[in-house]
Write a protein that holds these residues in place. Structure first.
Motif, PDB file in Angstrom:
ATOM      1  N   ALA A  82     -46.910  15.610  33.675  1.00 40.03           N
ATOM      2  CA  ALA A  82     -47.702  14.969  32.721  1.00 40.03           C
ATOM      3  C   ALA A  82     -46.966  14.463  31.491  1.00 40.03           C
ATOM      4  CB  ALA A  82     -48.743  16.161  32.523  1.00 40.03           C
ATOM      5  N   THR A  83     -47.526  13.661  30.747  1.00 40.25           N
ATOM      6  CA  THR A  83     -46.533  13.245  29.450  1.00 40.25           C
ATOM      7  C   THR A  83     -47.606  13.226  28.297  1.00 40.25           C
ATOM      8  OG1 THR A  83     -46.849  10.960  30.053  1.00 40.25           O
ATOM      9  CG2 THR A  83     -44.888  12.019  31.081  1.00 40.25           C
ATOM     10  N   ILE A  84     -46.986  13.733  27.346  1.00 38.71           N
ATOM     11  CA  ILE A  84     -47.777  13.386  26.079  1.00 38.71           C
ATOM     12  C   ILE A  84     -46.927  12.544  25.122  1.00 38.71           C
ATOM     13  CG2 ILE A  84     -49.183  14.624  24.094  1.00 38.71           C
ATOM     14  CD1 ILE A  84     -49.793  16.601  25.728  1.00 38.71           C
ATOM     15  N   GLY A  85     -47.257  11.357  24.692  1.00 37.93           N
ATOM     16  CA  GLY A  85     -46.136  10.598  24.105  1.00 37.93           C
ATOM     17  C   GLY A  85     -44.694  10.457  25.049  1.00 37.93           C
ATOM     18  N   MET A 103     -56.026  14.470  19.762  1.00 37.53           N
ATOM     19  CA  MET A 103     -55.840  14.515  21.249  1.00 37.53           C
ATOM     20  C   MET A 103     -56.136  13.169  21.724  1.00 37.53           C
ATOM     21  SD  MET A 103     -57.681  17.934  22.105  1.00 37.53           S
ATOM     22  CE  MET A 103     -57.566  17.874  23.993  1.00 37.53           C
ATOM     23  N   GLU A 104     -57.044  12.278  20.931  1.00 36.13           N
ATOM     24  CA  GLU A 104     -57.160  11.016  21.713  1.00 36.13           C
ATOM     25  C   GLU A 104     -56.216  10.145  21.219  1.00 36.13           C
ATOM     26  OE1 GLU A 104     -61.048   9.842  20.079  1.00 36.13           O
ATOM     27  OE2 GLU A 104     -62.227  11.234  21.375  1.00 36.13           O
ATOM     28  N   ALA A 105     -55.539  10.229  19.800  1.00 40.25           N
ATOM     29  CA  ALA A 105     -54.351   9.432  19.488  1.00 40.25           C
ATOM     30  C   ALA A 105     -52.944   9.793  20.166  1.00 40.25           C
ATOM     31  CB  ALA A 105     -54.296   9.959  18.101  1.00 40.25           C
ATOM     32  N   ASN A 106     -53.164  10.949  21.028  1.00 38.72           N
ATOM     33  CA  ASN A 106     -51.770  11.616  21.589  1.00 38.72           C
ATOM     34  C   ASN A 106     -52.254  11.756  22.971  1.00 38.72           C
ATOM     35  OD1 ASN A 106     -49.653  11.774  19.351  1.00 38.72           O
ATOM     36  ND2 ASN A 106     -51.536  12.493  18.436  1.00 38.72           N
ATOM     37  N   PRO A 107     -52.851  11.085  23.659  1.00 40.87           N
ATOM     38  CA  PRO A 107     -53.266  11.425  25.060  1.00 40.87           C
ATOM     39  C   PRO A 107     -52.426  12.073  26.099  1.00 40.87           C
ATOM     40  CG  PRO A 107     -53.426   9.177  25.095  1.00 40.87           C
ATOM     41  CD  PRO A 107     -52.835   9.696  23.762  1.00 40.87           C
ATOM     42  N   VAL A 108     -53.143  12.932  27.108  1.00 34.70           N
ATOM     43  CA  VAL A 108     -52.168  13.340  28.089  1.00 34.70           C
ATOM     44  C   VAL A 108     -52.088  12.290  29.493  1.00 34.70           C
ATOM     45  CG1 VAL A 108     -54.104  14.673  29.025  1.00 34.70           C
ATOM     46  CG2 VAL A 108     -51.520  15.265  29.565  1.00 34.70           C
ATOM     47  N   THR A 109     -50.952  12.055  29.883  1.00 40.71           N
ATOM     48  CA  THR A 109     -51.073  10.992  31.077  1.00 40.71           C
ATOM     49  C   THR A 109     -50.454  11.687  32.401  1.00 40.71           C
ATOM     50  OG1 THR A 109     -50.930   9.330  29.557  1.00 40.71           O
ATOM     51  CG2 THR A 109     -50.357   8.861  31.821  1.00 40.71           C
TER      52      THR A 109
END
Length: 501
Positions: A67-70, A486-492
């Motif tokens: 997963a990535t965050i930013g 969390m919405e501004a830095n979503p997990v992908t």
């Protein structure tokens, strides 16, 4: 035939290479080619075996981004921690949730087409997202992990080592068994530290959230049933809708029988209510016993009851009464009737109390019998150990740390305790006007088969109801703030997500 070809043929004959020898030579050549082929296959097999061993070691999976965050990448081990933490949290109660840990989680439906693996993975992604966002915010603000936070991480590592010793294995193997096969001591330490940092900063942010008088009053209006002090009588008269069949087990009754049972229950509840309205609670209790009604009078946690909506109506003050339907949580079918009478209702302005509490629970045998004598002896020994100290707050905290099985309250400290928290005997002692810092007492609590050692710290600064409103307003605002972050830095999700769990 040309002369040159005849010459060549004669020369071959002169060398003595007859048909038999030619066949032998051909066979030898084939054997050589086959030998070379086997060597090549052997090399390929060896390479494949090495690759499989390399794959099975988890070297690739562990290092694959899940997963990535930013611009930050997180590996399988990061998500596995939250995945297995949630799974382990179910403990021995998995069957109650319809989960069989012995079967593949991706083959068991949790709800609406989602498997348990889906649920645990989604939860892991959300948990990772919140921790990363908070930890990053903490670092941006220059917040550093407290000394206590560092100690808590060290304690967790020590506990892991202790559990490993208890189960006769190494710490590394224990962590893999608990948090997934890619977990290492280094990863465990790193993840715990990040969680601790996120938790501390989140707590600080929550306490800094503004709670205006308007916010406080609005929350109170929505939760009067839980915040008001309500003295009420309540009896539940249920009725049967099913019966037990020797062959089929629990089976529904026919509609006519169910309706007859309903009418009878309603009539019995009305009799009980009539007695309460007439000011005869003794008669009401007798009728309740006759009709095998359930006594819900002054039950804590009204919001979880079947009459929560009725009691939330602020017009239901002292002298109010009602016959309230008890409905099934899933089907919304009527399954009984509450007879409710409100004796008194008010907003109690008392302040909560700050205490240090150590609970000693009684052990039970296979028949469910609790050994209260042994429990009392253990509690009195703990009390004696405390009395050998300076009998300060710090001394109690140390005794709690050494003796308590429940580590939920650091040092045993419970702040802003209400009058509804403990039994009547304990509450009377705790809220006695003469109570002073340093007072302590050992209490028996038959209600939960325990003994409690209570140390009085002092009185809270705010009225109990108001402090509860403030805490909830702050928590709600903090939740909204965290959702936004969390919405501004979503997990992908990344390719490694398939190795999680």
């Amino acid at each position: 035939m040309s002369a040159s070809r005849n010459k060549k043929k004669r020369k071959l004959g002169a060398d003595g290479l007859n048909q038999k020898k030619m066949e032998a030579q051909t066979a030898a050549a084939k054997a050589k080619r086959k030998s070379i082929l086997y060597i090549v296959i052997g090399v390929l097999v060896a390479v494949l075996i090495a690759a499989l061993l390399f794959w099975d070691s988890g070297f690739i999976q562990k290092r694959t981004t899940a997963a990535t965050i930013g611009d930050q990448e997180y590996k399988v081990v990061d998500l596995d921690y939250f995945y297995y933490s949630t799974l382990n949290g179910y403990g021995n109660n998995t069957e109650a949730y319809g989960l069989d840990p012995k079967k593949p989680l991706d083959e068991q439906e949790a709800y609406d087409g989602f498997t348990w693996h889906d649920v645990l993975t989604d939860n892991a992604l959300t948990s990772l997202n919140s921790v990363v966002v908070l930890a990053n915010k903490a670092r941006e603000a220059g917040y550093e992990l407290s000394e206590k936070g560092q100690e808590d991480v060290e304690k967790a590592l020590i506990n892991a080592e202790s559990y490993a010793t208890l189960y006769g294995t190494t710490e590394e193997h224990y962590l893999k068994a608990t948090y997934g096969k890619y977990m290492t001591i280094e990863d465990y330490t790193r993840i715990l530290t990040e969680i601790q940092l996120a938790g501390e900063y989140g707590t600080q942010m929550m306490k800094e959230m503004d709670a205006s008088e308007e916010d406080i009053n609005a929350f109170y209006q929505e939760h009067t049933a839980d915040l008001d002090t309500i003295d009420y009588n309540c009896y539940l008269v249920p009725f049967e809708t099913t019966t037990k069949d020797p062959d089929k087990g629990e089976v529904p009754l026919d509609a006519e029988t169910i309706e007859a049972n309903r009418k009878e229950a309603e009539a019995h509840a009305q009799e009980i209510l009539n007695a309460l309205v007439a000011g005869n609670p003794v008669e009401a209790e007798k009728l309740a016993n006759t009709y095998e009604a359930v006594d819900d009078s002054n039950m804590a946690g009204i919001s979880h009851s079947g009459y929560a909506d009725w009691m939330a109506d602020t017009s239901h003050q002292a002298g109010s009464y009602g016959l309230v339907e008890n409905k099934h949580a899933s089907t919304d079918e009527v399954i009984g009737y509450f007879a409710i009478y409100v004796n008194d209702r008010k907003l109690d302005e008392y302040n909560g109390m700050n205490l240090r509490v150590l609970r000693v629970a009684a052990a039970s045998d296979q028949e469910g019998n609790y050994d209260m004598e042994d429990c009392k002896a253990r509690a009195e020994k703990i009390l004696a150990n405390f009395e050998e100290t300076g009998k300060t707050s710090e001394d109690f905290a140390q005794v709690y740390t050494n003796a308590s099985a429940d580590k939920s309250y650091p040092g045993g400290l419970r702040e802003n305790v209400s009058k509804r928290h403990f039994n009547d005997t304990m509450t009377q002692w705790i809220f006695d006007a003469s109570r002073a810092h340093g007072d302590y007492q050992l209490f028996e609590s038959p209600e939960d088969n325990s003994y409690y050692l209570v140390f009085f710290e002092g009185v809270s600064d705010l009225p109990y109801w108001k402090s509860v409103c403030i805490a909830n307003v702050q928590q709600n605002k903090y939740g909204e703030w965290l959702d936004e972050q969390m919405e501004a830095n979503p997990v992908t999700e990344a390719s490694g997500i398939k190795y999680v769990g």
